[in-house]
Design a protein around this motif. Structure first.
Motif, mmCIF file in Angstrom:
data_model
loop_
_atom_site.group_PDB
_atom_site.id
_atom_site.type_symbol
_atom_site.label_atom_id
_atom_site.label_comp_id
_atom_site.label_asym_id
_atom_site.label_seq_id
_atom_site.Cartn_x
_atom_site.Cartn_y
_atom_site.Cartn_z
ATOM 1 N N THR A 37 43.079 17.791 83.399
ATOM 2 C CA THR A 37 43.824 16.912 82.499
ATOM 3 C C THR A 37 45.180 16.563 83.110
ATOM 4 O OG1 THR A 37 42.766 17.962 80.590
ATOM 5 C CG2 THR A 37 44.708 16.607 80.161
ATOM 6 N N GLY A 38 45.393 15.274 83.363
ATOM 7 C CA GLY A 38 46.630 14.830 83.994
ATOM 8 C C GLY A 38 47.710 14.422 83.030
ATOM 9 N N VAL A 39 47.453 14.525 81.727
ATOM 10 C CA VAL A 39 48.459 14.154 80.733
ATOM 11 C C VAL A 39 49.627 15.126 80.815
ATOM 12 C CG1 VAL A 39 48.939 13.893 78.266
ATOM 13 C CG2 VAL A 39 46.739 13.142 79.204
ATOM 14 N N ALA A 40 50.839 14.582 80.943
ATOM 15 C CA ALA A 40 52.034 15.419 81.077
ATOM 16 C C ALA A 40 52.685 15.649 79.722
ATOM 17 C CB ALA A 40 53.030 14.771 82.031
ATOM 18 N N LEU A 41 53.281 16.808 79.545
ATOM 19 C CA LEU A 41 54.032 17.108 78.331
ATOM 20 C C LEU A 41 55.351 16.350 78.351
ATOM 21 C CD1 LEU A 41 53.388 20.951 78.143
ATOM 22 C CD2 LEU A 41 52.475 19.207 76.596
ATOM 23 N N GLU A 42 55.697 15.781 77.207
ATOM 24 C CA GLU A 42 56.929 15.026 77.049
ATOM 25 C C GLU A 42 58.024 15.936 76.489
ATOM 26 O OE1 GLU A 42 57.208 11.850 77.992
ATOM 27 O OE2 GLU A 42 55.090 11.807 78.580
ATOM 28 N N PRO A 43 59.281 15.551 76.615
ATOM 29 C CA PRO A 43 60.342 16.302 75.927
ATOM 30 C C PRO A 43 60.093 16.294 74.417
ATOM 31 C CG PRO A 43 61.274 14.795 77.551
ATOM 32 C CD PRO A 43 59.820 14.453 77.452
ATOM 33 N N HIS A 44 60.222 17.448 73.791
ATOM 34 C CA HIS A 44 59.995 17.611 72.349
ATOM 35 C C HIS A 44 58.544 17.312 71.980
ATOM 36 C CE1 HIS A 44 64.276 18.062 72.172
ATOM 37 N NE2 HIS A 44 64.461 16.858 72.636
ATOM 38 N N ASN A 45 57.636 17.706 72.866
ATOM 39 C CA ASN A 45 56.197 17.625 72.635
ATOM 40 C C ASN A 45 55.756 18.910 71.929
ATOM 41 O OD1 ASN A 45 53.814 16.090 74.879
ATOM 42 N ND2 ASN A 45 53.392 16.952 72.869
ATOM 43 N N ALA A 46 54.876 18.808 70.954
ATOM 44 C CA ALA A 46 54.335 19.996 70.306
ATOM 45 C C ALA A 46 53.086 20.461 71.045
ATOM 46 C CB ALA A 46 53.999 19.715 68.849
ATOM 47 N N VAL A 47 52.900 21.776 71.101
ATOM 48 C CA VAL A 47 51.702 22.373 71.707
ATOM 49 C C VAL A 47 51.196 23.480 70.802
ATOM 50 C CG1 VAL A 47 52.353 21.846 74.097
ATOM 51 C CG2 VAL A 47 53.046 24.032 73.068
ATOM 52 N N ALA A 48 49.910 23.768 70.924
ATOM 53 C CA ALA A 48 49.311 24.924 70.251
ATOM 54 C C ALA A 48 48.225 25.461 71.173
ATOM 55 C CB ALA A 48 48.733 24.548 68.890
ATOM 56 N N TRP A 49 48.493 26.583 71.796
ATOM 57 C CA TRP A 49 47.521 27.253 72.662
ATOM 58 C C TRP A 49 46.800 28.326 71.857
ATOM 59 C CZ3 TRP A 49 46.945 24.275 76.541
ATOM 60 C CH2 TRP A 49 48.053 23.565 77.062
ATOM 61 N N ASN A 50 45.507 28.512 72.133
ATOM 62 C CA ASN A 50 44.758 29.511 71.370
ATOM 63 C C ASN A 50 43.794 30.297 72.242
ATOM 64 O OD1 ASN A 50 43.639 26.582 70.612
ATOM 65 N ND2 ASN A 50 41.895 27.940 70.877
ATOM 66 N N PRO A 51 44.323 31.084 73.187
ATOM 67 C CA PRO A 51 43.452 31.956 73.974
ATOM 68 C C PRO A 51 42.735 32.965 73.083
ATOM 69 C CG PRO A 51 45.760 32.535 74.316
ATOM 70 C CD PRO A 51 45.741 31.247 73.548
ATOM 71 N N SER A 52 41.542 33.347 73.491
ATOM 72 C CA SER A 52 40.765 34.266 72.663
ATOM 73 C C SER A 52 39.908 35.165 73.537
ATOM 74 C CB SER A 52 39.871 33.498 71.677
ATOM 75 O OG SER A 52 38.884 32.752 72.380
ATOM 76 N N LEU A 53 39.562 36.307 72.964
ATOM 77 C CA LEU A 53 38.621 37.272 73.524
ATOM 78 C C LEU A 53 37.767 37.766 72.361
ATOM 79 C CD1 LEU A 53 41.096 39.187 75.862
ATOM 80 C CD2 LEU A 53 39.171 37.760 76.619
ATOM 81 N N PRO A 54 36.698 38.497 72.584
ATOM 82 C CA PRO A 54 35.867 38.940 71.459
ATOM 83 C C PRO A 54 36.680 39.692 70.400
ATOM 84 C CG PRO A 54 34.708 39.303 73.508
ATOM 85 C CD PRO A 54 36.106 38.889 73.874
ATOM 86 N N GLY A 55 36.744 39.128 69.206
ATOM 87 C CA GLY A 55 37.478 39.752 68.112
ATOM 88 C C GLY A 55 38.980 39.629 68.199
ATOM 89 N N ALA A 56 39.502 38.812 69.125
ATOM 90 C CA ALA A 56 40.953 38.677 69.292
ATOM 91 C C ALA A 56 41.305 37.217 69.570
ATOM 92 C CB ALA A 56 41.455 39.557 70.421
ATOM 93 N N LYS A 57 42.408 36.781 69.014
ATOM 94 C CA LYS A 57 42.851 35.400 69.199
ATOM 95 C C LYS A 57 44.327 35.345 68.823
ATOM 96 C CE LYS A 57 41.583 30.686 67.620
ATOM 97 N NZ LYS A 57 42.678 30.305 66.704
ATOM 98 N N ILE A 58 45.043 34.366 69.376
ATOM 99 C CA ILE A 58 46.438 34.176 69.018
ATOM 100 C C ILE A 58 46.712 32.677 69.015
ATOM 101 C CG2 ILE A 58 47.322 34.327 71.389
ATOM 102 C CD1 ILE A 58 49.721 35.922 70.212
ATOM 103 N N GLU A 59 47.583 32.229 68.094
ATOM 104 C CA GLU A 59 47.864 30.791 68.016
ATOM 105 C C GLU A 59 49.092 30.544 67.154
ATOM 106 O OE1 GLU A 59 45.450 26.712 66.740
ATOM 107 O OE2 GLU A 59 45.030 28.609 65.719
ATOM 108 N N ASP A 60 49.956 29.705 67.658
ATOM 109 C CA ASP A 60 51.079 29.177 66.901
ATOM 110 C C ASP A 60 51.387 27.786 67.414
ATOM 111 O OD1 ASP A 60 52.372 30.843 64.803
ATOM 112 O OD2 ASP A 60 52.451 32.344 66.391
ATOM 113 N N THR A 61 52.124 27.036 66.623
ATOM 114 C CA THR A 61 52.585 25.714 67.034
ATOM 115 C C THR A 61 54.016 25.836 67.543
ATOM 116 O OG1 THR A 61 51.171 24.709 65.352
ATOM 117 C CG2 THR A 61 52.902 23.316 66.295
#
Length: 359
Positions: A302-326
C-alpha cells in the motif's frame, strides 16, 4: 474562514486543477465531511444516504427528497448549504437541477456513475488531514466511546450471552449519540478460534472481548477491550503483551509521510520478533481511518501515505488476544483518542495501553 468555507475552497481548487465543472458527494462518509459532521444516514449499513452535496464554482447545495429536507436543514446542516428538495416519488427534478448548474462540464463524484470521474487524489488526501474542528469532534467521540466500553464491561456478567453483551454495547453507544456500526463479541470458547468473532448466543464464560466501531458526526472511533472473570493465565498475559509490542511497532512507524505499506512491514517484523512469524496473514492489521472505520486497510504494497493529523487504528491479533485504539498521527507525535481514565493500563514503549480488565 469557517470549516465549511475552507472545505468548499479545497473542493473548488481541486475542481479547477482537474477541469471539473462540479462534484457530487454521495457517500455517507463524504457527505459528513462536506457538511462538517452532518449525517445523511438512515440505514446504518448503507454506503449512500438520503441526501448528497453538489458543489460547483457558483454554489453548493444539499440535494434530497421532500421527506428529508426539513429535518436535514434544521438538524444536520451548517449554515451556507441550502437544501434543494424533489418529490420522493421522482428523482428526475434532482438530475435536472444538477444539469442546469453543470451544463455539459465533466462531473466528479466519490461514487461515480456513467460519465462521471472519480474524485481527485489530492481531495482524498485533504480529507485524511483533519482540521481543528474535526479534531475536537474526534477527541470528544473517542472519550465517549471509551467510556461506553468501560461502562459495559464493568457491568458484564459471565452468564450473559454474546448477544446481550453486544446489545449492552450498542445501548451505551446510542446513549451518547454514537451510532453502533460494529459490536463484535468474543466469548471464552470462541476467542481462541476466531480472530473476528461476531456476537452469538453462547454465554461469555470466564472471559470476553468487545470491539466497537462507533460513528458520530461522521467520524469513526475503533477500539477493543477484554474483560476477565478470573485471573488470566501466564500464557494469556504473554499473548496480550506480544500484541501490544506489535502495536507499538506500528505506532512507532506511523508518522506523516510514512506509507501504510511501511507500517505493515513494521508489523510483520514485530510479529516475527515476538515469536509469531506469519501471524499477520490470519487477520487484517488495520489502517487509516476517519470518516470510515478504515479508509484504507494496510497491505504489503500500500503506497498511500499518512497525512498530518491522519487518524489510524491498528489491530494486531493472536489467538485469544487483540489490541486496538484510534489515534491521531501528527508532526508532534501520536495522540490516543479512545481513552477512559477508569480503564487499567500497562506501559508499552512509552505509551499507556489498555490492560486486561480483571473482575
Amino acid at each position: 474562514m469557517t470549516e465549511l468555507t475552507t472545505k468548499l475552497a479545497r473542493v473548488r481548487a481541486n475542481m479547477r486543477t482537474q477541469g471539473l465543472g462540479a462534484i457530487r458527494f454521495r457517500g455517507v462518509d463524504w457527505f459528513a465531511w462536506m457538511t462538517c459532521g452532518g449525517s445523511s444516514t438512515v440505514i446504518l449499513s448503507a454506503e449512500t444516504g438520503v441526501a448528497e452535496v453538489l458543489v460547483t464554482d457558483e454554489g453548493a447545495w444539499v440535494l434530497t427528497d421532500n421527506i428529508e429536507a426539513e429535518r436535514l436543514a434544521r438538524e444536520e446542516l451548517p449554515g451556507g448549504l441550502p437544501v434543494e428538495a424533489h418529490p420522493w416519488t421522482d428523482s428526475r427534478p434532482r438530475e435536472a437541477f444538477v444539469k442546469a448548474r453543470t451544463g455539459v462540464g465533466p462531473v466528479g463524484s466519490d461514487r461515480p456513475v456513467a460519465g462521471e470521474f472519480p474524485l481527485p487524489v489530492d481531495l482524498t488526501r485533504a480529507r485524511s488531514s483533519l482540521g481543528p474542528e474535526e479534531l475536537e469532534r474526534y477527541r470528544a467521540l473517542g472519550r465517549d466511546a471509551a467510556a461506553a466500553m468501560t461502562d459495559v464491561l464493568l457491568a458484564a456478567r459471565p452468564e450473559w450471552t454474546g448477544f446481550e453483551l453486544a446489545g449492552a454495547g450498542a445501548q451505551a453507544l446510542w446513549a451518547r449519540g454514537i451510532q453502533p456500526m460494529l459490536t463484535l463479541v468474543g466469548d471464552a470458547r470462541r476467542l481462541p478460534v476466531y480472530r473476528h468473532p461476531t456476537a452469538s448466543r453462547d454465554t461469555l464464560g470466564d472471559r470476553a472481548m468487545l470491539v466497537f466501531c462507533g460513528r458520530r458526526r461522521g467520524l469513526c472511533a475503533n477500539l477493543t477491550r477484554f474483560v476477565y472473570f478470573r485471573q488470566p493465565s501466564r500464557e494469556e498475559r504473554r499473548l496480550a503483551a506480544d500484541v501490544a509490542r506489535v502495536e507499538a511497532a506500528a505506532f512507532a512507524a506511523s508518522r506523516p509521510g510514512a506509507t501504510l505499506g511501511q507500517v505493515y512491514a513494521a508489523l510483520v517484523r514485530a510479529y516475527a520478533d515476538a515469536g509469531h512469524p506469519g501471524a499477520q496473514a490470519l487477520h487484517h492489521q488495520g489502517g487509516s481511518c476517519g470518516y470510515l472505520s478504515r479508509d484504507v486497510v494496510a497491505l504489503p504494497d500500500t503506497g498511500v501515505a499518512l497525512e498530518p493529523h491522519n487518524a489510524v487504528a491498528w489491530n494486531p491479533s493472536l489467538p485469544g488476544a487483540k489490541i486496538e485504539d484510534t489515534a491521531l498521527v501528527s508532526p508532534a507525535g501520536l495522540e490516543l483518542l479512545t481513552v477512559d481514565p477508569r480503564w487499567p493500563t500497562v506501559r508499552v514503549e512509552g505509551l499507556e495501553r489498555p490492560d486486561l480488565l480483571v473482575r
